[in-house]
Design a protein around this motif. Structure first.
Motif, PDB file in Angstrom:
ATOM      1  N   ARG A  80      29.741  86.111 -66.637  1.00 49.02           N
ATOM      2  CA  ARG A  80      30.872  84.959 -66.380  1.00 49.02           C
ATOM      3  C   ARG A  80      31.538  85.342 -64.921  1.00 49.02           C
ATOM      4  O   ARG A  80      31.593  84.414 -64.058  1.00 49.02           O
ATOM      5  CB  ARG A  80      31.898  84.748 -67.346  1.00 49.02           C
ATOM      6  N   ALA A  81      31.770  86.607 -64.907  1.00 51.47           N
ATOM      7  CA  ALA A  81      32.711  87.017 -63.747  1.00 51.47           C
ATOM      8  C   ALA A  81      31.545  86.852 -62.277  1.00 51.47           C
ATOM      9  O   ALA A  81      32.020  86.359 -61.380  1.00 51.47           O
ATOM     10  CB  ALA A  81      33.195  88.442 -63.679  1.00 51.47           C
ATOM     11  N   ALA A  82      30.334  87.249 -62.614  1.00 51.27           N
ATOM     12  CA  ALA A  82      29.347  87.334 -61.474  1.00 51.27           C
ATOM     13  C   ALA A  82      29.101  85.931 -61.156  1.00 51.27           C
ATOM     14  O   ALA A  82      28.960  85.642 -59.824  1.00 51.27           O
ATOM     15  CB  ALA A  82      28.090  88.006 -61.953  1.00 51.27           C
ATOM     16  N   TYR A  83      29.105  85.045 -62.179  1.00 49.25           N
ATOM     17  CA  TYR A  83      28.915  83.549 -62.060  1.00 49.25           C
ATOM     18  C   TYR A  83      29.648  83.080 -61.334  1.00 49.25           C
ATOM     19  O   TYR A  83      29.698  82.355 -60.026  1.00 49.25           O
ATOM     20  CB  TYR A  83      28.673  82.708 -63.186  1.00 49.25           C
ATOM     21  N   GLU A  84      31.253  83.188 -61.494  1.00 46.25           N
ATOM     22  CA  GLU A  84      32.240  82.707 -60.875  1.00 46.25           C
ATOM     23  C   GLU A  84      32.409  83.083 -59.331  1.00 46.25           C
ATOM     24  O   GLU A  84      32.813  82.420 -58.452  1.00 46.25           O
ATOM     25  CB  GLU A  84      33.518  83.001 -61.550  1.00 46.25           C
ATOM     26  N   ALA A  85      31.970  84.391 -59.117  1.00 45.88           N
ATOM     27  CA  ALA A  85      31.903  85.167 -57.815  1.00 45.88           C
ATOM     28  C   ALA A  85      30.853  84.247 -57.062  1.00 45.88           C
ATOM     29  O   ALA A  85      31.113  83.794 -55.805  1.00 45.88           O
ATOM     30  CB  ALA A  85      31.805  86.498 -57.748  1.00 45.88           C
ATOM     31  N   ALA A  86      29.583  83.933 -57.445  1.00 43.74           N
ATOM     32  CA  ALA A  86      28.699  83.288 -56.987  1.00 43.74           C
ATOM     33  C   ALA A  86      29.214  81.773 -56.431  1.00 43.74           C
ATOM     34  O   ALA A  86      28.975  81.172 -55.417  1.00 43.74           O
ATOM     35  CB  ALA A  86      27.443  83.151 -57.618  1.00 43.74           C
ATOM     36  N   VAL A  87      29.961  81.034 -57.529  1.00 41.64           N
ATOM     37  CA  VAL A  87      30.535  79.583 -57.284  1.00 41.64           C
ATOM     38  C   VAL A  87      31.479  79.977 -56.064  1.00 41.64           C
ATOM     39  O   VAL A  87      31.415  78.986 -55.116  1.00 41.64           O
ATOM     40  CB  VAL A  87      31.119  79.169 -58.500  1.00 41.64           C
ATOM     41  N   VAL A 110      31.421  81.788 -53.566  1.00 44.05           N
ATOM     42  CA  VAL A 110      30.798  81.893 -52.283  1.00 44.05           C
ATOM     43  C   VAL A 110      30.027  80.647 -51.876  1.00 44.05           C
ATOM     44  O   VAL A 110      30.224  80.160 -50.610  1.00 44.05           O
ATOM     45  CB  VAL A 110      29.790  83.235 -52.354  1.00 44.05           C
ATOM     46  N   ALA A 111      29.665  79.986 -52.891  1.00 48.42           N
ATOM     47  CA  ALA A 111      28.883  78.439 -52.621  1.00 48.42           C
ATOM     48  C   ALA A 111      29.640  77.575 -52.153  1.00 48.42           C
ATOM     49  O   ALA A 111      29.506  76.608 -51.254  1.00 48.42           O
ATOM     50  CB  ALA A 111      28.056  78.278 -53.770  1.00 48.42           C
ATOM     51  N   MET A 112      31.115  77.662 -52.576  1.00 44.47           N
ATOM     52  CA  MET A 112      32.144  76.750 -52.289  1.00 44.47           C
ATOM     53  C   MET A 112      32.394  77.043 -50.642  1.00 44.47           C
ATOM     54  O   MET A 112      33.069  75.949 -50.150  1.00 44.47           O
ATOM     55  CB  MET A 112      33.299  77.034 -53.015  1.00 44.47           C
ATOM     56  N   ASN A 113      32.242  78.267 -50.232  1.00 42.51           N
ATOM     57  CA  ASN A 113      32.562  78.381 -48.817  1.00 42.51           C
ATOM     58  C   ASN A 113      31.341  77.881 -47.806  1.00 42.51           C
ATOM     59  O   ASN A 113      31.728  77.948 -46.655  1.00 42.51           O
ATOM     60  CB  ASN A 113      32.952  79.951 -48.465  1.00 42.51           C
ATOM     61  N   GLU A 114      30.527  77.353 -48.328  1.00 42.09           N
ATOM     62  CA  GLU A 114      29.271  76.994 -47.249  1.00 42.09           C
ATOM     63  C   GLU A 114      29.768  75.549 -46.627  1.00 42.09           C
ATOM     64  O   GLU A 114      30.630  74.850 -47.257  1.00 42.09           O
ATOM     65  CB  GLU A 114      28.022  76.610 -48.318  1.00 42.09           C
ATOM     66  N   PRO A 115      29.187  75.330 -45.576  1.00 40.93           N
ATOM     67  CA  PRO A 115      29.518  74.060 -44.818  1.00 40.93           C
ATOM     68  C   PRO A 115      29.183  72.946 -45.759  1.00 40.93           C
ATOM     69  O   PRO A 115      28.012  72.656 -46.312  1.00 40.93           O
ATOM     70  CB  PRO A 115      29.107  74.286 -43.546  1.00 40.93           C
ATOM     71  N   LYS A 116      29.948  71.892 -45.806  1.00 42.57           N
ATOM     72  CA  LYS A 116      29.790  70.633 -46.769  1.00 42.57           C
ATOM     73  C   LYS A 116      29.230  69.576 -45.903  1.00 42.57           C
ATOM     74  O   LYS A 116      28.647  68.678 -46.290  1.00 42.57           O
ATOM     75  CB  LYS A 116      30.861  70.358 -47.219  1.00 42.57           C
ATOM     76  N   ASP A 117      29.235  69.601 -44.429  1.00 48.46           N
ATOM     77  CA  ASP A 117      28.957  68.558 -43.717  1.00 48.46           C
ATOM     78  C   ASP A 117      27.718  68.870 -43.056  1.00 48.46           C
ATOM     79  O   ASP A 117      26.987  69.991 -42.342  1.00 48.46           O
ATOM     80  CB  ASP A 117      30.025  68.118 -42.612  1.00 48.46           C
ATOM     81  N   GLY A 118      26.547  67.941 -43.170  1.00 51.03           N
ATOM     82  CA  GLY A 118      25.404  67.931 -42.412  1.00 51.03           C
ATOM     83  C   GLY A 118      24.499  68.804 -42.953  1.00 51.03           C
ATOM     84  O   GLY A 118      24.663  69.438 -44.231  1.00 51.03           O
ATOM     85  N   ALA A 119      23.464  69.355 -42.304  1.00 52.04           N
ATOM     86  CA  ALA A 119      22.362  70.292 -42.871  1.00 52.04           C
ATOM     87  C   ALA A 119      23.011  71.689 -42.954  1.00 52.04           C
ATOM     88  O   ALA A 119      23.844  72.135 -42.000  1.00 52.04           O
ATOM     89  CB  ALA A 119      21.007  70.228 -41.841  1.00 52.04           C
ATOM     90  N   THR A 120      22.446  72.427 -43.708  1.00 55.07           N
ATOM     91  CA  THR A 120      22.820  73.900 -43.558  1.00 55.07           C
ATOM     92  C   THR A 120      21.602  75.059 -43.495  1.00 55.07           C
ATOM     93  O   THR A 120      22.065  76.153 -43.151  1.00 55.07           O
ATOM     94  CB  THR A 120      22.981  74.278 -45.081  1.00 55.07           C
ATOM     95  N   THR A 121      20.417  74.258 -43.177  1.00 53.58           N
ATOM     96  CA  THR A 121      19.425  75.101 -42.731  1.00 53.58           C
ATOM     97  C   THR A 121      19.100  75.174 -41.219  1.00 53.58           C
ATOM     98  O   THR A 121      19.554  74.198 -40.508  1.00 53.58           O
ATOM     99  CB  THR A 121      17.983  74.730 -43.395  1.00 53.58           C
TER     100      THR A 121
END
Length: 184
Positions: free
Chosen positions: A103-110, A112-123
């Motif tokens: 559960r702790a590993a999952y929450e840490a991954a979430v 990190v994913a929340m810090n990704e840019p939300k606008d436009g393309a990411t690749t």
């Protein structure tokens, strides 16, 4: 009645696990038992050994005789040394290393994913395509201005088509396409 502390076999053909029980010595191996005081699973690494130390001490003091296998298990846990009054009562029981909490590993991954840019393309490919499109928009405006000035000036020189002009502007905008950049 002769009371023994022995193993009751459970599990499949090649994956045994046992319960440590107190039983009458005249009963069958998997027959009637008085009390279950522990578990033993030799298949895991290190072997799983769980013994209720308090109950094991009670039955040893009451005169129950352990089998050879159970005596070896009690020596590993330290219960046999405690009963006999021998030094080394802590035993040599190895425990499994603490596993990471899923559960702790999952929450840490979430997080990190929340810090990704939300606008436009990411690749990178999509970002590069968007940058190229943004650069070509001013070039298209320049093309229309150039075409308007060319129409105003009457000359004998042939007028380039807009597709050729766009190709030249795009080639100038991207340094990879120029022969000078590739020579370097």
């Amino acid at each position: 009645m002769a009371v023994k502390i022995r193993l009751v076999r459970l599990g499949k053909i090649r994956t045994p696990h046992y319960r440590i029980v107190v039983a009458d010595s005249r009963k069958a191996r998997n027959g009637l038992k008085i009390e279950e005081i522990g578990r033993y699973s030799p298949a895991s690494e290190p072997s799983l050994i769980q013994v209720n130390s308090e109950r094991a001490q009670h039955w040893l003091k009451s005169g129950a005789q352990p089998t050879e296998a159970v005596e070896a298990i009690l020596k590993v846990t330290g219960d046999w040394q405690k009963f006999k009054g021998i030094a080394g009562a802590e035993g040599t029981l190895k425990t499994l290393p603490v596993r990471a909490d899923k559960r702790a590993a999952y929450e840490a991954a979430v997080k990190v994913a929340m810090n990704e840019p939300k606008d436009g393309a990411t690749t990178m490919k999509k970002r590069a395509a968007e940058k190229l499109a943004a650069k070509s928009e001013p070039a298209a405006e320049a093309i229309t201005e150039t075409a308007a000035t060319q129409d105003a000036v009457v000359e004998a020189a042939p007028v380039e088509t807009s597709e050729e002009v766009v190709a030249e502007v795009v080639a100038e905008a991207t340094p990879e396409a120029t022969p000078e950049a590739s020579a370097e």
